[in-house]
Design an enzyme around this catalytic site. Structure first.
Site, PDB file in Angstrom:
ATOM      1  N   ARG A  14      65.325  40.401  19.537  1.00  0.00           N
ATOM      2  CA  ARG A  14      65.240  40.060  18.116  1.00  0.00           C
ATOM      3  C   ARG A  14      66.578  39.787  17.457  1.00  0.00           C
ATOM      4  NH1 ARG A  14      62.049  45.130  16.172  1.00  0.00           N
ATOM      5  NH2 ARG A  14      63.433  45.968  17.765  1.00  0.00           N
ATOM      6  N   SER A  15      67.558  40.664  17.617  1.00  0.00           N
ATOM      7  CA  SER A  15      68.825  40.436  16.898  1.00  0.00           C
ATOM      8  C   SER A  15      69.589  39.226  17.418  1.00  0.00           C
ATOM      9  CB  SER A  15      69.693  41.695  16.841  1.00  0.00           C
ATOM     10  OG  SER A  15      70.065  42.149  18.113  1.00  0.00           O
ATOM     11  N   ASP A 127      58.785  44.137  18.164  1.00  0.00           N
ATOM     12  CA  ASP A 127      59.671  43.893  19.296  1.00  0.00           C
ATOM     13  C   ASP A 127      58.917  43.130  20.387  1.00  0.00           C
ATOM     14  OD1 ASP A 127      61.478  43.934  21.404  1.00  0.00           O
ATOM     15  OD2 ASP A 127      62.080  46.008  21.032  1.00  0.00           O
TER      16      ASP A 127
END
Length: 169
Positions: A14-15, A127
């Site tokens: 995700r990041s 996630d």
């Protein structure tokens, strides 16, 4: 210059997706020179002997589907010094926010946000490492990044000179 750090648990899905989606958005607006964008993890699960794992292949493939390259990115861990280094520290879910506050010693300057709060939502970004749903993760992250960019551009109009990264009050 506006400095943004996106944060998730392992810094492999995700990041980094948020980092490279945001870089792509600001590039399309010819604003890259006004931003520093990076990403980090709250855990060390994807970092071995000081070397982070690369972006998870399905996340990398999802970015590539949209013409976004994340080559060379490796997981790094969030450190306390990041609080002073960045203007915005943006987590993907409530657990990230709790861990960021713990790791950074709180949020005295109000720099920690959940990404979808910029899209007027308090939803977590699930996630995809666990869910396998990279389509939804990509859509949610894009929604949050577009909302963030809109707010930053609107804010810059209100600042003297109208330039992103102009000195804030």
């Amino acid at each position: 210059m506006i400095k943004i750090l996106f944060v998730c648990h392992g810094n492999i899905c995700r990041s980094p997706m948020a980092e490279f989606i945001m870089k792509d958005l600001i590039s399309k607006h010819n604003l890259s020179q006004h931003f520093k964008i990076a990403s980090a993890a709250t855990s060390t699960e994807e970092i071995w002997n000081g070397v982070g794992n690369p972006v998870y292949p399905p996340a990398k493939a999802k970015l590539a589907e949209h013409g976004i390259d994340c080559g060379g990115k490796r997981a790094v861990q969030l450190v306390r010094a990041d609080y002073d280094k960045y203007d915005y520290l943006i987590g993907m879910d409530s657990a990230n926010i709790r861990n960021m506050n713990r790791m950074l010693g709180g949020d005295p300057e109000g720099k920690i946000f959940k990404l979808l709060s910029f899209a007027d939502s308090e939803r977590d970004i699930a996630d995809p490492w666990y869910s396998g749903d990279f389509d939804t993760a990509y859509a949610d992250i894009t929604e949050g990044c577009e909302g963030l960019l809109h707010i930053l551009l609107y804010e810059s109009i209100l600042l003297e000179g109208g330039q992103p990264g102009a000195e804030r009050k």
